[in-house]
Design a protein around this motif. Structure first.
Motif, mmCIF file in Angstrom:
data_model
loop_
_atom_site.group_PDB
_atom_site.id
_atom_site.type_symbol
_atom_site.label_atom_id
_atom_site.label_comp_id
_atom_site.label_asym_id
_atom_site.label_seq_id
_atom_site.Cartn_x
_atom_site.Cartn_y
_atom_site.Cartn_z
ATOM 1 N N THR A 58 0.867 -1.169 0.000
ATOM 2 C CA THR A 58 0.000 0.000 0.000
ATOM 3 C C THR A 58 0.905 1.220 0.000
ATOM 4 N N GLU A 59 0.350 2.404 -0.019
ATOM 5 C CA GLU A 59 1.161 3.608 -0.183
ATOM 6 C C GLU A 59 2.170 3.783 0.960
ATOM 7 N N PHE A 60 3.340 4.274 0.604
ATOM 8 C CA PHE A 60 4.357 4.612 1.595
ATOM 9 C C PHE A 60 5.228 5.706 1.000
ATOM 10 N N SER A 61 5.971 6.385 1.855
ATOM 11 C CA SER A 61 6.850 7.464 1.412
ATOM 12 C C SER A 61 8.295 7.139 1.761
ATOM 13 N N LYS A 62 9.184 7.309 0.802
ATOM 14 C CA LYS A 62 10.606 7.101 1.071
ATOM 15 C C LYS A 62 11.143 8.120 2.065
ATOM 16 N N LYS A 63 10.428 9.220 2.239
ATOM 17 C CA LYS A 63 10.849 10.256 3.182
ATOM 18 C C LYS A 63 10.754 9.781 4.633
ATOM 19 N N ASP A 64 10.024 8.697 4.868
ATOM 20 C CA ASP A 64 9.901 8.185 6.233
ATOM 21 C C ASP A 64 11.203 7.574 6.732
ATOM 22 N N GLY A 65 12.105 7.230 5.830
ATOM 23 C CA GLY A 65 13.437 6.794 6.223
ATOM 24 C C GLY A 65 13.634 5.305 6.376
ATOM 25 N N PHE A 66 12.578 4.513 6.274
ATOM 26 C CA PHE A 66 12.708 3.064 6.398
ATOM 27 C C PHE A 66 13.209 2.458 5.090
ATOM 28 N N LEU A 67 13.933 1.349 5.200
ATOM 29 C CA LEU A 67 14.178 0.517 4.032
ATOM 30 C C LEU A 67 12.919 -0.291 3.798
ATOM 31 N N VAL A 68 12.263 -0.072 2.663
ATOM 32 C CA VAL A 68 11.008 -0.758 2.364
ATOM 33 C C VAL A 68 11.244 -1.782 1.253
ATOM 34 N N LEU A 69 11.107 -3.037 1.601
ATOM 35 C CA LEU A 69 11.116 -4.120 0.617
ATOM 36 C C LEU A 69 9.657 -4.415 0.321
ATOM 37 N N ASP A 70 9.090 -3.679 -0.642
ATOM 38 C CA ASP A 70 7.658 -3.775 -0.888
ATOM 39 C C ASP A 70 7.278 -5.161 -1.397
ATOM 40 N N GLY A 71 5.989 -5.432 -1.402
ATOM 41 C CA GLY A 71 5.520 -6.775 -1.703
ATOM 42 C C GLY A 71 6.001 -7.316 -3.025
ATOM 43 N N ALA A 72 5.889 -6.519 -4.091
ATOM 44 C CA ALA A 72 6.314 -6.992 -5.408
ATOM 45 C C ALA A 72 7.813 -7.271 -5.431
ATOM 46 N N ARG A 73 8.582 -6.365 -4.833
ATOM 47 C CA ARG A 73 10.039 -6.537 -4.798
ATOM 48 C C ARG A 73 10.424 -7.737 -3.939
ATOM 49 N N ALA A 74 9.809 -7.859 -2.761
ATOM 50 C CA ALA A 74 10.144 -8.956 -1.859
ATOM 51 C C ALA A 74 9.772 -10.304 -2.468
ATOM 52 N N ASN A 75 8.675 -10.345 -3.211
ATOM 53 C CA ASN A 75 8.284 -11.604 -3.851
ATOM 54 C C ASN A 75 9.266 -12.017 -4.945
ATOM 55 N N ASP A 76 9.913 -11.032 -5.562
ATOM 56 C CA ASP A 76 10.885 -11.327 -6.615
ATOM 57 C C ASP A 76 12.280 -11.616 -6.058
ATOM 58 N N MET A 77 12.551 -11.166 -4.834
ATOM 59 C CA MET A 77 13.850 -11.401 -4.210
ATOM 60 C C MET A 77 13.922 -12.814 -3.643
ATOM 61 N N SER A 78 15.136 -13.342 -3.535
ATOM 62 C CA SER A 78 15.313 -14.627 -2.860
ATOM 63 C C SER A 78 15.322 -14.415 -1.353
ATOM 64 N N VAL A 79 15.165 -15.499 -0.605
ATOM 65 C CA VAL A 79 15.253 -15.431 0.848
ATOM 66 C C VAL A 79 16.609 -14.882 1.272
ATOM 67 N N ASP A 80 17.675 -15.349 0.639
ATOM 68 C CA ASP A 80 19.019 -14.875 0.990
ATOM 69 C C ASP A 80 19.170 -13.381 0.719
ATOM 70 N N GLU A 81 18.609 -12.896 -0.361
ATOM 71 C CA GLU A 81 18.703 -11.466 -0.677
ATOM 72 C C GLU A 81 17.954 -10.624 0.352
ATOM 73 N N ILE A 82 16.786 -11.081 0.758
ATOM 74 C CA ILE A 82 16.027 -10.354 1.776
ATOM 75 C C ILE A 82 16.758 -10.380 3.110
#
Length: 304
Positions: free
Chosen positions: A188-212
């Motif tokens: 859902t919506e988020f802002s990079k200005k909040d300062g967190f590293l966000v591994l969003d759903g689409a990105r996390a689903n494409d990443m491997s467990v080791d990469e995450i």
């Protein structure tokens, strides 16, 4: 397990059991438990479908399905050989009084930590994490946050009691450091200005467990960590019983594999939130939450 002092020494399992059939102890502060489980039946901060107040009970009720294994796959030891876990039941607060819940939860958690115990807390809605962070920060200072969720929960337009505003308030209060924190599964919506590293759903689903895992470790480093898991991080196919389900989530298999890689991090507190059993089917959401909670306990036990 309760043993009656009769001639035949009959053993009975009480119907009043805690998580994983652990002992219920309503005076946990002076017990010898390493980890204390607390339920917080609160959902007055919910913006979607209500009902997560029944989450703690649903997690406990399904947990005997996980209690029969000696060594939980794929761990190579018995959890209870390394740590003692007790369940102190549900937090009692004045019905309908949000601030009383906050005050009581901070006080309860503070007392447990002061006695050298780790806390595993079951929601209830995700707002409960804010008072939990307040209690933990009193002892550990500013922490890193590892946050599994479909929602960033950094929305500044909510009230003081809103399950979407905790991680807006927590950095302002100095409880967590966004520059050391990770949010996984956001879709859902988020802002990079909040300062967190966000591994969003689409990105996390494409990443491997080791990469995450590598991204989490690089971000958190040696910082003390609070681990919070909103069950809607899972796709509704795996966890339909929640107030604000969002399509495109992560699988239970991948989540469990990611969690197991966190065993070397300095995790000081943990929660699992937002199970709403009225919308569940065949207890699959409650089972997912109970399994995730069990993995959290194994993370703690692996350090002993």
């Amino acid at each position: 397990m309760q043993t009656l002092n009769h001639a035949h020494d009959i053993s009975l399992v009480s119907n009043a059991f805690g998580f994983l059939r652990t002992p219920l102890n309503f005076k946990p502060y002076d017990s010898d438990a390493d980890v204390v489980v607390t339920g917080v039946p609160f959902d007055m901060a919910t913006s979607g479908r209500s009902g997560s107040r029944f989450g703690p009970n649903a997690i406990r009720q399904v947990s005997p399905q996980l209690a029969w294994e000696g060594c939980r796959y794929p761990w190579d030891f018995n959890l209870f050989d390394k740590i003692k876990v007790e369940d102190c039941g549900d937090l009692v607060y004045a019905f309908g009084d949000n601030q009383d819940m906050v005050d009581k939860l901070v006080e309860h958690t503070d007392k447990l930590i002061s006695k050298g115990k780790k806390c595993l807390t079951f929601g209830g809605d995700h707002f409960i994490t804010l008072p939990l962070l307040r209690a933990h920060a009193k002892h550990y200072g500013k922490m890193a946050l590892i946050h599994f969720d479909a929602h960033a929960d950094t929305y500044s337009n909510g009230s003081s009691y809103d399950h979407g505003t905790m991680f807006y308030h927590a950095p302002i209060e100095g409880l967590i450091d966004p520059s050391k924190s990770v949010q996984v599964g956001i879709r859902t919506e988020f802002s990079k200005k909040d300062g967190f590293l966000v591994l969003d759903g689409a990105r996390a689903n494409d990443m491997s467990v080791d990469e995450i895992s590598r991204a989490i470790h690089e971000r958190v480093g040696s910082q003390k960590v609070y681990l919070t898991f909103d069950i809607d991080c899972l796709d509704p196919a795996y966890a339909p019983g929640t107030g604000t389900p969002v399509m495109g989530g992560m699988s239970s298999d991948k989540i469990l594999k990611i969690l197991r890689t966190l065993k070397d991090l300095d995790i000081v507190g943990m929660d699992v939130v937002e199970v709403a059993p009225a919308y569940d089917h065949a207890e699959i959401t409650a089972l997912a939450a109970a399994t995730i909670a069990l993995e959290m306990l194994y993370l703690e036990a692996s350090k002993r």
